[in-house]
Design a protein around this motif. Structure first.
Motif, PDB file in Angstrom:
ATOM      1  N   GLY A   1     -18.463  -2.192 -32.701  1.00 43.50           N
ATOM      2  CA  GLY A   1     -18.416  -1.614 -34.028  1.00 43.50           C
ATOM      3  C   GLY A   1     -17.018  -1.646 -34.615  1.00 43.50           C
ATOM      4  N   ALA A   2     -16.890  -0.986 -35.768  1.00 43.89           N
ATOM      5  CA  ALA A   2     -15.622  -0.939 -36.503  1.00 43.89           C
ATOM      6  C   ALA A   2     -15.048   0.471 -36.442  1.00 43.89           C
ATOM      7  N   VAL A   3     -13.731   0.574 -36.576  1.00 44.67           N
ATOM      8  CA  VAL A   3     -13.029   1.856 -36.511  1.00 44.67           C
ATOM      9  C   VAL A   3     -12.515   2.219 -37.898  1.00 44.67           C
ATOM     10  N   ASN A   4     -12.915   3.404 -38.357  1.00 45.30           N
ATOM     11  CA  ASN A   4     -12.433   3.982 -39.625  1.00 45.30           C
ATOM     12  C   ASN A   4     -12.770   3.136 -40.839  1.00 45.30           C
TER      13      ASN A   4
ATOM     14  N   ALA B   1     -21.001   2.020 -36.229  1.00 45.05           N
ATOM     15  CA  ALA B   1     -21.835   1.089 -35.476  1.00 45.05           C
ATOM     16  C   ALA B   1     -22.506   0.086 -36.407  1.00 45.05           C
ATOM     17  N   ALA B   2     -23.023  -0.971 -35.814  1.00 49.03           N
ATOM     18  CA  ALA B   2     -23.679  -2.020 -36.600  1.00 49.03           C
ATOM     19  C   ALA B   2     -24.921  -1.515 -37.322  1.00 49.03           C
ATOM     20  N   ASP B   3     -25.582  -0.485 -36.772  1.00 54.32           N
ATOM     21  CA  ASP B   3     -26.789   0.049 -37.412  1.00 54.32           C
ATOM     22  C   ASP B   3     -26.485   1.063 -38.506  1.00 54.32           C
ATOM     23  N   GLY B   4     -25.212   1.235 -38.825  1.00 54.56           N
ATOM     24  CA  GLY B   4     -24.813   2.162 -39.883  1.00 54.56           C
ATOM     25  C   GLY B   4     -24.475   3.557 -39.397  1.00 54.56           C
ATOM     26  N   THR B   5     -24.735   3.842 -38.122  1.00 55.40           N
ATOM     27  CA  THR B   5     -24.418   5.149 -37.554  1.00 55.40           C
ATOM     28  C   THR B   5     -22.898   5.351 -37.511  1.00 55.40           C
TER      29      THR B   5
ATOM     30  N   ILE C   1     -17.202  15.301 -30.413  1.00 49.29           N
ATOM     31  CA  ILE C   1     -17.939  14.290 -31.171  1.00 49.29           C
ATOM     32  C   ILE C   1     -18.722  14.979 -32.273  1.00 49.29           C
ATOM     33  N   ASP C   2     -18.440  14.604 -33.521  1.00 48.00           N
ATOM     34  CA  ASP C   2     -19.097  15.179 -34.697  1.00 48.00           C
ATOM     35  C   ASP C   2     -19.017  16.701 -34.702  1.00 48.00           C
ATOM     36  N   GLY C   3     -17.885  17.230 -34.246  1.00 49.94           N
ATOM     37  CA  GLY C   3     -17.678  18.671 -34.293  1.00 49.94           C
ATOM     38  C   GLY C   3     -18.406  19.448 -33.215  1.00 49.94           C
TER      39      GLY C   3
END
Length: 272
Positions: free
Chosen positions: A140-143, A42-46, A59-61
């Motif tokens: 956001g961006a992927v990978n 995500a844009a906020d770094g998450t 999601i996240d295990g």
């Protein structure tokens, strides 16, 4: 054409789901992502890690949730699931674009029955939105870590002035008229809502050439609709999320897809 309802015959989302279920043109779940892991930056770094196992998403295990994955255009996927730990449940929809390694996320929530009972007149004069169906839209961006411009998905006016026809099943046919940047009109030509129409809040995003993410929020019966519209292949696919018949009834979250076509384009005079 025989009319089976009057303009006052509003129905629940649960009844709408029953109408759409018979002979539905909804796409089958895609297995393309089965066994894969994807990171959403995500844009906020998450960063969230999605793991896919057939029709399950972790999601996240964490605990797996049932997910619907469809694709109207090769390389672009629509993921949809509910987080039922929240009350009311929260809707998550992600456009996963493997062509540009980017994503758009839509988080939707429905109002409680106490909020729904507030009349439209009171809302209008009180300066409140006519619908309390809420969406949070992010990109956001992927990978890969997010950077400015990483996601090319953007708000668009390319559908404004367009009138489209949507065949969701042999029995359910609607038209959409895209009025401006904030509103559109829907009209049921055939089906369980035949003769009904309304103008509701909406959002438009262009994913790539002739491929759009269309989101709407209804006010009479609180409903969130999210669909991908592929005007190149004349297909759409997505979902409707809405309140139950009663306060204690489960929420509806059902697939909807269509064979679609453009009917007309409206051009306004230059000197308007």
């Amino acid at each position: 054409m025989t009319t089976t309802s009057s303009p006052t015959d509003w129905i629940s989302v649960a009844d709408l789901e029953k109408g759409f279920a018979t002979g539905s043109y909804a796409l089958d779940n895609s297995a393309d992502l089965t066994g894969k892991q994807v990171e959403l930056h995500a844009a906020d770094g998450t960063v969230r890690r999605l793991e896919f196992d057939q029709e399950q998403l972790s999601i996240d295990g964490g605990e797996a949730a049932k997910v619907r994955i469809t694709s109207v255009r090769e390389g672009v996927y629509l993921l949809d699931w509910l987080d039922e730990r929240t009350k009311p449940a929260t809707s998550y929809t992600v456009v996963l674009d493997t062509l540009t390694d980017s994503y758009t996320q839509v988080i939707g929530t429905l109002p409680t029955f106490d909020v729904i009972k507030t009349g439209l007149y009171e809302r209008a004069l009180g300066g409140r939105p006519l619908t309390d169906v809420k969406v949070d839209i992010s990109h956001g961006a992927v990978n890969t870590p997010y950077r400015d411009g990483a996601c090319p998905h953007a708000q668009t006016d390319e559908l404004i002035g367009v009138r489209n026809l949507y065949h969701y099943s042999p029995t359910e046919v609607y038209e959409h008229v895209y009025l401006n940047a904030h509103f559109y009109t829907w009209h049921c030509l055939k089906g369980v809502e035949q003769g009904l129409c309304d103008t509701d809040a909406c959002h438009y995003y262009k994913i790539t050439d002739a491929l759009y993410l269309f989101i709407w929020r209804e006010k009479i019966v609180p409903t969130l609709g999210i669909v991908m519209v592929d005007e190149r292949n004349h297909r759409s696919d997505g979902k409707i999320f809405g309140v139950g018949d009663t306060e204690d009834a489960p929420l509806a979250n059902f697939p909807m897809a269509s064979y679609c076509q453009r009917l007309t384009d409206t051009e306004y005079p230059d000197d308007l």
